[in-house]
Design an enzyme around this catalytic site. Structure first.
Site, PDB file in Angstrom:
ATOM      1  N   HIS A 256       0.817  -1.202   0.000  1.00  0.00           N
ATOM      2  CA  HIS A 256       0.000   0.000   0.000  1.00  0.00           C
ATOM      3  C   HIS A 256       0.857   1.261   0.000  1.00  0.00           C
ATOM      4  O   HIS A 256       0.373   2.346  -0.306  1.00  0.00           O
ATOM      5  CB  HIS A 256      -0.852  -0.045   1.273  1.00  0.00           C
ATOM      6  CG  HIS A 256      -2.064   0.808   1.217  1.00  0.00           C
ATOM      7  ND1 HIS A 256      -2.789   0.987   0.062  1.00  0.00           N
ATOM      8  CD2 HIS A 256      -2.692   1.520   2.163  1.00  0.00           C
ATOM      9  CE1 HIS A 256      -3.801   1.778   0.325  1.00  0.00           C
ATOM     10  NE2 HIS A 256      -3.770   2.124   1.590  1.00  0.00           N
ATOM     11  N   CYS A 257       2.137   1.130   0.369  1.00  0.00           N
ATOM     12  CA  CYS A 257       2.915   2.335   0.651  1.00  0.00           C
ATOM     13  C   CYS A 257       3.956   2.677  -0.416  1.00  0.00           C
ATOM     14  O   CYS A 257       3.891   3.748  -1.015  1.00  0.00           O
ATOM     15  CB  CYS A 257       3.618   2.191   1.996  1.00  0.00           C
ATOM     16  SG  CYS A 257       2.467   2.039   3.374  1.00  0.00           S
ATOM     17  N   ILE A 258       4.923   1.779  -0.617  1.00  0.00           N
ATOM     18  CA  ILE A 258       6.100   2.178  -1.414  1.00  0.00           C
ATOM     19  C   ILE A 258       5.769   2.491  -2.878  1.00  0.00           C
ATOM     20  O   ILE A 258       6.315   3.443  -3.425  1.00  0.00           O
ATOM     21  CB  ILE A 258       7.228   1.140  -1.256  1.00  0.00           C
ATOM     22  CG1 ILE A 258       7.604   1.086   0.230  1.00  0.00           C
ATOM     23  CG2 ILE A 258       8.459   1.512  -2.074  1.00  0.00           C
ATOM     24  CD1 ILE A 258       8.565  -0.006   0.578  1.00  0.00           C
TER      25      ILE A 258
END
Ligand code: NAD
Length: 401
Positions: A256-258
Site C-alpha cells: 500500500h505504501c512504497i
C-alpha cells in the site's frame, strides 16, 4: 475515554488492538463483512491475534460498527482509511473525504481528530479540517493533529510500542493531547514543529525506499550485463561500515505504501513547481522490472514462451503475508501471458486472487519466484519445473537476477 478509529484495516485495527488496553475503542468501518467478523473476534490482519480481539470484546473495550452515530460520544477520532492513487495516478483523497463526512455528521462536541492515513503535506490543515467543517451541521472547533503510521504488517521486531512515532498538531493543545494519547502505548514519541513536517517525513521515508530499490534493480541489470553477480557485489559493498545501506533487487515494489506514497510526494512537488524527476523515474524503473525479468526468462527458454506452462511462486507483495495490493506478481504474470505462456500461480497464504486459486507446486515448464514465503519448501520449488528463475535471491540452485 472513548476513542473512535475510522477504518479497521492494517493500520486502524492495529491501533485499535493497542489502544483497547487503555481506552474504550469503537472501530468504524464501511465494510459490513469486516465489521461482522471483528465483532465475532476474528482478526483479518496479520500480527493482530483473534484471541486479543476476543479478549477486548469480552472486556467491553472494543466493538466494531458500520454506524457513524456510534462515534458520537468519542473524545478522540483517528482516521486510518486508504489513500490510493486514482486511475490516472493522482492522489485519491475520496476515502479521507468520506471519513471527514462521518466525523462532520456525527460529532457535535469538539474532539481531537488525528490523521494516520498517509498523504501529502497540507492534507490535515488544508483538506481534513475544512472538509470536516463543511460537513458539520454547526460550527465546531475540533482539535487536529497528525501522526503518520509506520506499521510494517507481519513484522515482529518493530511494533506500535517500540517504533518511534512522529506527531504534531495544528495547535499546541492538539499536540499535547496527541502526545497523551499515544504515550499510553508507544514508548518513543517524536514531536515535530508542524503537521506538514510529519506528513512530509512519512512520504520521504517511503520515497527513500522506492528510490533505493529502483537503484539496486537498475544495478542488477548492469551487473548481469557485466557478467558479475549482483548479490556478491552488494555483499562486497556492504562490508563498508558507513555510508552504505544494502537493498536487494526484486521483481518490483508492492503493498500500500512504497509504490504509492512517492507519487503523492511527486504530485505535491509538481503542484508547487518543484521537480520530482528522480522520484518519477524510480517508480518507472521498478514497474519495468517485470518486463526485464520476463525478457531474461524468455531468452533462457529459446526465445519464446508460446504455449509454455509457467508457474509464478508467491503472489503476495512480500513474504509471509496475504497482502496482494500493488504486487509485482501481477505485472510478471501479465508479461508472461503477453509472451504466450499459460500462467498459473502458487501461493497458499493468498489462496485465491483475481478469480483464480493457488495451483499445485509442480508440473510446470518454467517457474518464476516472485515472493518466497518461509513456509514454501525450496526443494519443492526447484522440482516444480526444469527451469526456475528466482527474483528474490533466496533459492540456491535457481537462475536469478
Ligand atoms: N498497511 C500499511 O503497512 C501502512 C503503513 C503505514 C501507513 N499506511 C497508511 O494507512 C492508511 C490505511 O492503510 P491500511 O493499510 O490500513 O488500509 P486497509 O485497506 O488495510 O484498511 C482500510 C480500511 O478502511 C475501510 N474504509 C475505507 N473507507 C472508509 C471510510 N470512509 N470510513 C470507514 N472505513 C473506511 C476499509 O473498508 C478498510 O477496512 C493509508 O493511508 C496507508 O497509506 C499503511
Amino acid at each position: 475515554m472513548k476513542v473512535g478509529i475510522i477504518g479497521q484495516g492494517y493500520v486502524g485495527l492495529t491501533i485499535s488492538a493497542f489502544a483497547a488496553e487503555y481506552f474504550d475503542v469503537v472501530g468504524f468501518d464501511l465494510n459490513p463483512k469486516i465489521v461482522e467478523q471483528l465483532n465475532l473476534g476474528v482478526s483479518h490482519i496479520e500480527g493482530i491475534e483473534s484471541a486479543l480481539l476476543a479478549k477486548w470484546i469480552r472486556a467491553g473495550r472494543y466493538k466494531a460498527t458500520t454506524r457513524g452515530s456510534d462515534l458520537s460520544d468519542c473524545e478522540i477520532i483517528v482516521i486510518a482509511v486508504p489513500t490510493p492513487l486514482t486511475g490516472d495516478r493522482k492522489p485519491d483523497l475520496s476515502y479521507i473525504d468520506s471519513a471527514c463526512k462521518t466525523i462532520g455528521q456525527n460529532l457535535s462536541k469538539p474532539v481531537l481528530v488525528i490523521n494516520e492515513s498517509t498523504s501529502f503535506p497540507g492534507t490535515l490543515r488544508d483538506f481534513i479540517k475544512p472538509t470536516i467543517e463543511k460537513y458539520s451541521q454547526a460550527p465546531i472547533e475540533h482539535m487536529y493533529a497528525i501522526s503518520p503510521e509506520r506499521v510494517d504488517p507481519g513484522r515482529s521486531d518493530f511494533n506500535q510500542k517500540n517504533t518511534p512515532r512522529l506527531y504534531s498538531g495544528l495547535t499546541s493543545e492538539a499536540t499535547d493531547r496527541t502526545k497523551d494519547f499515544y504515550s499510553k502505548f508507544c514508548d518513543n514519541l517524536v514531536q515535530v514543529s508542524s503537521p506538514e513536517v510529519a506528513e512530509a517525513a512519512k512520504l520521504f521515508e517511503n520515497t527513500f525506499r522506492q528510490v533505493n530499490i529502483a537503484l539496486v534493480n537498475e544495478f542488477a541489470q548492469i551487473a548481469h550485463s557485466l557478467g558479475i553477480s549482483v548479490y556478491e557485489t552488494l555483499d562486497a559493498a556492504n562490508t563498508k561500515p558507513y555510508g552504505f545501506m544494502k537493498f536487494t533487487p526484486s521483481a518490483g515494489v508492492g503493498g500500500h505504501c512504497i509504490p504509492v506514497d512517492p507519487t503523492y510526494l511527486a504530485a505535491v512537488a509538481e503542484e508547487h513547481g518543484a521537480p520530482a524527476t528522480f522520484i518519477r523515474r524510480a517508480n518507472e524503473v521498478n514497474l519495468e522490472m517485470s518486463e526485464y525479468i520476463v525478457r531474461r526468462v524468455t531468452e533462457d527458454n529459446g526465445g519464446s514462451l508460446q504455449g509454455k506452462n509457467a508457474l509464478v511462486v508467491g503472489v503476495a507483495y512480500k513474504p509471509n503475508v496475504a497482502d496482494v495490493r500493488e504486487t509485482a506478481a501481477e505485472l510478471v504474470i501479465e508479461q508472461l501471458r503477453n509472451q504466450g505462456a499459460v500462467v498459473t500461480w502458487h501461493d497458499d497464504i493468498v489462496g485465491s486472487w483475481k478469480g483464480e486459486s493457488s495451483a499445485p507446486l509442480q508440473g510446470a515448464d518454467l517457474t518464476v519466484i516472485v515472493t518466497k514465503h518461509d513456509s514454501v519448501d525450496e526443494k519443492k520449488i526447484l522440482a516444480s519445473a526444469p527451469y526456475v528463475f528466482d527474483t528474490t535471491g533466496k533459492v540456491k540452485g535457481a537462475k536469478g537476477l
